[in-house]
Design an enzyme around this catalytic site. Structure first.
Site, PDB file in Angstrom:
ATOM      1  N   LYS A 199       0.846  -1.199   0.000  1.00 33.82           N
ATOM      2  CA  LYS A 199       0.000   0.000   0.000  1.00 33.82           C
ATOM      3  C   LYS A 199       0.881   1.249   0.000  1.00 33.82           C
ATOM      4  O   LYS A 199       1.891   1.297   0.713  1.00 33.82           O
ATOM      5  CB  LYS A 199      -0.899  -0.035   1.244  1.00 33.82           C
TER       6      LYS A 199
ATOM      7  N   SER B  49      -9.707   1.679   3.021  1.00 29.77           N
ATOM      8  CA  SER B  49      -8.868   2.460   2.126  1.00 29.77           C
ATOM      9  C   SER B  49      -7.813   1.642   1.370  1.00 29.77           C
ATOM     10  O   SER B  49      -7.243   2.147   0.409  1.00 29.77           O
ATOM     11  CB  SER B  49      -8.154   3.557   2.917  1.00 29.77           C
TER      12      SER B  49
ATOM     13  N   SER C 206      -9.633  -0.506   7.298  1.00 29.10           N
ATOM     14  CA  SER C 206      -9.148  -0.359   5.917  1.00 29.10           C
ATOM     15  C   SER C 206      -8.530  -1.585   5.278  1.00 29.10           C
ATOM     16  O   SER C 206      -8.324  -1.597   4.064  1.00 29.10           O
ATOM     17  CB  SER C 206      -8.140   0.782   5.839  1.00 29.10           C
TER      18      SER C 206
HETATM   19  N1  GLN Z   1     -12.858   3.854   6.524  1.00 28.07           N
HETATM   20  C1  GLN Z   1     -12.276   4.419   7.706  1.00 28.07           C
HETATM   21  C2  GLN Z   1     -12.048   5.888   7.512  1.00 28.07           C
HETATM   22  O1  GLN Z   1     -12.521   6.388   6.571  1.00 28.07           O
HETATM   23  C3  GLN Z   1     -11.054   3.658   8.081  1.00 28.07           C
HETATM   24  C4  GLN Z   1      -9.833   4.045   7.355  1.00 28.07           C
HETATM   25  C5  GLN Z   1      -8.647   3.209   7.705  1.00 28.07           C
HETATM   26  O2  GLN Z   1      -8.746   2.187   8.380  1.00 28.07           O
HETATM   27  N2  GLN Z   1      -7.499   3.677   7.289  1.00 28.07           N
HETATM   28  O3  GLN Z   1     -11.436   6.550   8.269  1.00 28.07           O
END
Ligand code: GLN
Length: 480
Positions: free
Chosen positions: A80, A155, A179
């Site tokens: 990532k 994400s 994420s």
């Molecule tokens: N979807 C969550 C957010 O928008 C988690 C993001 C993540 O785990 N990096 O913050």
């Protein structure tokens, strides 16, 4: 897809050892898949030059058998793009980091390199890992390999899509509120987030430091466990790293499955409106029960606040962490007359709307007069949430939950309503707030519309042994 993609990492390792396979075979396989589908999926932000990748593969093969240091040696992996790989661009999918290259390897990457893993490139994500769909990327959305009109989840959108599409045998992601697990669920692969402190955060770009963990996206829990064993362990460069040796795969082999008790917060699951998601999870629970495990109805009285608490804590920490992008130290620098306007212009032009929204929310929650009302209150509820899980784990070994209450939104549909996207993390944030390990596991069957189905499993902090024992038991015996 090719039969090569059906064999797990340990079996690939065996074949590499027996010379039934070469690193070049594995590499040609992923490169072929990338050539075929990367243009439509957009899983990578930076893909290394094909010739360089092949040269690396041949270089490893030439050092047979010495290069085989561990089961992950020679296996192609994607990373990532919020995790540092020395001398490669590190974008976090943000305009503000254009031109920036990582000056050092993240500890998890260093460990991959020490194990002679084959690094392919950096995967797409929501800008600074803030998002649930992958659409908040400066480099454009990633598509779901199962359904091109739908999001892959975020994400870690690119990492999940890459593993599903056979672009890599596994991938690293990051999980602050879900994420790794959410995109794994939406793309029908496995997503694992360890206990806070078990994989070093050194070299992972900070979003919300008290919640961030590097996670693993793989084709099976069995593979995730093998990878975990090679990237976990204490690291003096991360002050929150836990003083504990790396995880060992033998730990889960010692667990006696039939003696384990599973806790199910039925009252939370009942609230899921998407019948097929709910029923899939209930069916999984039945299968564990029929296999002889004890299943208990449990209460997590504060879990319904988790996603709201998460938003306050995560945005507050983000507003502070992201203050470092000032146009002086990293990447983009806007043309301006003086220092102040350099800050304003760089940040104004460099950050996308969602990141700005988070910084504003977080700054608000931390400001005088609102600190007690928002940030401090959220911290108190976070404590209650953690006490809920602590007390439940005195009675049970694992908790089963859905990964998300809904199926992936269509591309472009969810971002019209950011709050609806925050709610996709209803069941994942609990693990980050309590610091416990969690995994999202796909089922073999799909929904009527062809969406992936799956469930989530959590265990007590540092009990990855039980998490993987249960996950592998499900994969091997309960999902036939
Ligand atoms: N979807 C969550 C957010 O928008 C988690 C993001 C993540 O785990 N990096 O913050």
């Amino acid at each position: 897809m090719d039969e090569l993609f059906d064999i797990d990492i340990l079996e690939i390792h065996k074949r590499l050892k027996n010379k039934e396979l070469s690193v070049k075979d594995l590499t040609l396989f992923v490169l072929e898949n990338i050539k075929r589908r990367e243009e439509e999926l957009n899983a990578f932000i930076t893909l290394r030059d094909e010739d360089d990748i092949l040269k690396d593969a041949e270089g490893l093969d030439a050092r047979y058998p010495d290069y085989l240091r561990s089961p992950i040696s020679g296996i192609p992996v994607a990373i990532k793009d919020n995790i540092s790989v020395k001398d490669m661009p590190l974008t976090c999918a943000s305009r503000i980091l254009l031109g920036y290259k990582a000056p050092y390897d993240a500890t998890c990457v260093k460990k991959l390199k020490e194990n002679n893993a084959l690094l392919l490139g950096k995967t797409n994500l929501d800008e600074f890992a803030m998002g649930s769909t992958g659409e908040y990327s400066y480099f454009g959305a990633t598509k779901n390999p199962l359904h091109l009109e739908y999001v892959p989840g975020g994400s870690s959108s690119g990492s999940a899509a890459a593993v599903k599409a056979g672009f890599a045998f596994y991938a690293l992601g990051s999980d602050t509120g879900g994420s790794v697990r959410l995109p794994a669920f939406y793309t029908e692969v496995v997503g694992f987030k360890p206990t806070y402190g078990r994989i070093s955060r050194y070299g992972l770009v900070a979003f919300a430091s008290s919640l961030d963990q590097v996670g693993i996206i793989a084709r099976s829990a069995k593979d995730a466990e093998v990878v975990f064993a090679h990237i976990s362990g204490f690291d003096e460069h991360d002050s929150t790293s836990y003083p504990m040796p790396p995880y060992r795969v033998e730990e889960s082999e010692k667990v006696n499955i039939k003696e384990l008790t599973i806790g199910v917060p039925y009252s939370l699951i009942e609230k899921v409106k998407e019948e097929e998601i709910k029923n899939a999870v209930l069916e999984v629970i039945e299968r564990f029960k029929n296999a002889g495990l004890t299943v208990l109805d449990i209460d997590l009285p504060h879990a319904e606040y988790a996603v709201y608490v998460y938003q306050v804590v995560a945005t507050s920490e983000a507003s502070s962490n992201l203050s470092r992008y000032d146009g002086v130290r990293y990447g983009l620098r806007a043309k301006a007359e003086d220092l102040m306007s350099t800050y304003f212009k760089t940040r104004g032009e460099g950050f996308g709307d969602e990141v700005k929204r988070r910084i504003l929310l977080g700054t608000f929650a931390l400001s005088t007069g609102y600190y007690d009302e928002y940030y401090q209150k959220a911290q108190k509820v976070r404590r209650l949430i953690k006490e809920d899980t602590d007390s439940v784990f005195r009675r049970v070994d694992g908790i089963i939950l859905p990964v998300s209450p809904s199926f992936p939104p269509r591309l472009g549909e969810g971002i019209k309503d950011p709050i609806s996207l925050y709610l996709l993390d209803t069941f994942t944030t609990l693990a980050n707030l309590s610091g416990i390990p969690a995994i999202s596991i796909p089922l073999k069957k799909r929904s009527k519309e062809g969406f992936a189905l799956g469930f989530q499993l959590m265990t007590q902090a540092f009990r990855e042994d039980k998490l993987f024992a249960l996950s592998k038991f499900f994969e091997n015996s309960l999902d036939g």
